[in-house]
Design an enzyme around this catalytic site. Structure first.
Site, mmCIF file in Angstrom:
data_model
loop_
_atom_site.group_PDB
_atom_site.id
_atom_site.type_symbol
_atom_site.label_atom_id
_atom_site.label_comp_id
_atom_site.label_asym_id
_atom_site.label_seq_id
_atom_site.Cartn_x
_atom_site.Cartn_y
_atom_site.Cartn_z
ATOM 1 N N HIS A 270 18.354 44.218 37.422
ATOM 2 C CA HIS A 270 17.614 43.393 38.380
ATOM 3 C C HIS A 270 16.891 44.271 39.403
ATOM 4 O O HIS A 270 15.678 44.342 39.395
ATOM 5 C CB HIS A 270 18.499 42.358 39.069
ATOM 6 C CG HIS A 270 19.203 41.443 38.135
ATOM 7 N ND1 HIS A 270 18.553 40.718 37.162
ATOM 8 C CD2 HIS A 270 20.536 41.156 37.987
ATOM 9 C CE1 HIS A 270 19.429 40.015 36.476
ATOM 10 N NE2 HIS A 270 20.634 40.267 36.951
ATOM 11 N N ASP A 321 19.837 38.304 29.717
ATOM 12 C CA ASP A 321 20.809 37.983 30.759
ATOM 13 C C ASP A 321 21.609 36.717 30.454
ATOM 14 O O ASP A 321 22.501 36.718 29.618
ATOM 15 C CB ASP A 321 20.096 37.895 32.099
ATOM 16 C CG ASP A 321 21.039 37.943 33.300
ATOM 17 O OD1 ASP A 321 22.265 37.870 33.092
ATOM 18 O OD2 ASP A 321 20.562 38.039 34.441
#
Length: 456
Positions: A270, A321
């Site tokens: 991220h 994810d």
């Protein structure tokens, strides 16, 4: 030895025509250009280096569509996380394996040859470890074996509920390990991985600066200093940045770069909320930014500071994810579109001039391979045969030149243009369909039926 013959191929040096690629022991052993097919060759239209999906929580795939109902008040990542914890409380080892197998199949049909499974669901429903400490890791490896995907397994160290060694909450008890037990789990997982093909890797994943502590992080990095991949969630949400800054005296990326040996074997997942100085410093380490644009949009995380990062030569790859949507093309286009929406601009993620699609695709191929510790990312002799074939005669692509083809793939096409995929030479997708699709879907439907009955 097996081989493919492609009408067009994206080689390390650029596009070529009438290319024959031989594969042996999982790697590319020979490339012939401007040649003809031989008997037994698999014939494809266009072959590309296949991407790695560098960040996955496979079990969350079974939640897709369950968290899009707005409750009273303001929904956020943290309200989503509470729902995820309640969901994980019911999962059995058999269900975890069945879900992971479906996820890996869907990834391969979308064009991913490998996956980094960031795995933190370790224990029984009450938080007690199994007699076999790596029970759930073994299930992930069984799913990888069923599908043939290239696996980099990343057991997660998750010890605390927040900065300052806050005790784990009830919904986190299945995740929890201290450093000693975590290291035992990793060693067991490495033993289990020996039964998989040689391209399988086992790294480590300190979950985040919230779920570990500085002394624990230093201890586990020392104990596991094996040049294996190290992945960590970092700076995903503003609340996380504030918590780490208050507890550790620095912003997450700033603290990590000052206190850990971050380098090319690291992947920072991220890294959404960084200052420009942090962005430049992270790029300089050679670590890979693990970007998950579809999930980051779904959870309201915010966009990555892509333009500054690329100006500094930063490496990146993409992952799915939460697996709310498994689509290679959608990850790449969402990454670019997030930058356009923020900056009110177009064609952002290319350095200087050139094709945005080509820049995104090739950089993600190389960065993803680096993050997973795979000798892949380009079509060259000696590299793993992580290859994907697409149909450039498809209506979304048929009007495009070589120079435009990856722009068409990233911005106009869907994953249905994928015809074939090889994971380290294993020909897992043929004519757009995974070779084990029927059996895997049957097991998945059985698992989901039993899971929903238990959840009620």
């Amino acid at each position: 030895m097996t081989a493919l013959f492609a009408r067009r191929a994206l080689l390390a040096g650029g596009w070529d025509r009438n290319t024959r690629v031989e594969m042996q022991a999982g790697s590319i052993s020979l490339i012939e250009t401007k040649t003809v097919a031989k008997p037994g060759d698999t014939l494809v239209d266009t072959v590309l280096p296949a991407l790695a999906n560098l960040h996955s929580h496979s079990f969350q795939r079974a939640m897709a569509g369950m968290t899009e109902y707005r409750m009273a008040g303001r929904d956020s990542f943290w309200t989503w996380r509470d729902l995820m914890y309640r969901f994980t409380a019911h999962l059995t080892p058999e269900q975890i394996e069945a879900i992971a197998a479906l996820v890996f199949l869907e990834m391969q049909e979308a064009g991913y040859a490998s996956v980094g499974e960031f795995h933190y669901l370790h224990h029984q429903k009450n938080g007690t470890p199994y007699d076999n400490l790596s029970e759930h890791s073994d299930r992930i490896m069984a799913a990888a074996s069923q599908t043939g995907i290239g696996l980099t397994h990343l057991p997660v160290l998750y010890s605390y509920a927040g900065v300052g060694k806050r005790p784990l909450e009830q919904g986190q008890m299945r995740f929890g390990n201290d450093v000693d037990r975590f290291c035992r789990l990793v060693e067991q997982a490495r033993g289990a991985a020996s039964a998989l093909p040689d391209d399988c890797r086992v790294g480590i994943a300190p979950h985040s600066l919230r779920a570990t502590a500085p002394d624990d992080l230093a201890q586990v990095l020392l104990a596991q200093a094996t040049q294996s991949p190290v992945h960590i969630h970092i700076a995903e949400q503003p609340k996380e940045v504030q918590e780490v800054q208050a507890g550790l005296g620095a912003r997450p990326v700033e603290w990590l770069l000052d206190n850990a040996p971050v380098g090319r074997d690291w992947c920072l997942i991220h890294a959404t909320h960084m200052t420009k100085a942090e962005t430049r410093a992270m790029a300089a380490t050679g670590a890979v930014a693990g970007l998950c644009p579809v999930t980051e949009a779904n959870l309201g995380d915010g966009p990555f500071n892509g333009a500054t990062y690329l100006e500094e030569g930063g490496a990146f790859g993409v992952g799915s994810d939460s697996n709310v949507l498994i689509s290679l093309t959608e990850e790449l286009r969402t990454l670019e579109y997030s930058q356009r929406l923020r900056d009110l601009s177009r064609n952002v993620l290319v350095h200087g001039e050139g094709s945005v699609g080509h820049a995104l695709y090739t950089a993600a191929a190389q960065g993803g391979a680096q993050a997973l510790g795979r000798q892949a990312g380009e079509i060259a002799t000696g590299r793993l045969a992580d290859l994907v074939a697409i149909d450039s005669t498809h209506p979304t692509l048929c009007a495009l030149t070589d120079a435009q083809l990856l722009d068409g793939l990233v911005f106009a096409a869907k994953d249905q243009v994928v015809t074939d995929l090889w994971s380290a030479g294993r020909h897992c997708v043929q004519a757009g369909r995974h070779r084990a699709r029927d059996a895997i879907l049957t097991r998945y439907r059985t698992a989901i039926t039993s899971l929903l009955e238990e959840i009620g």
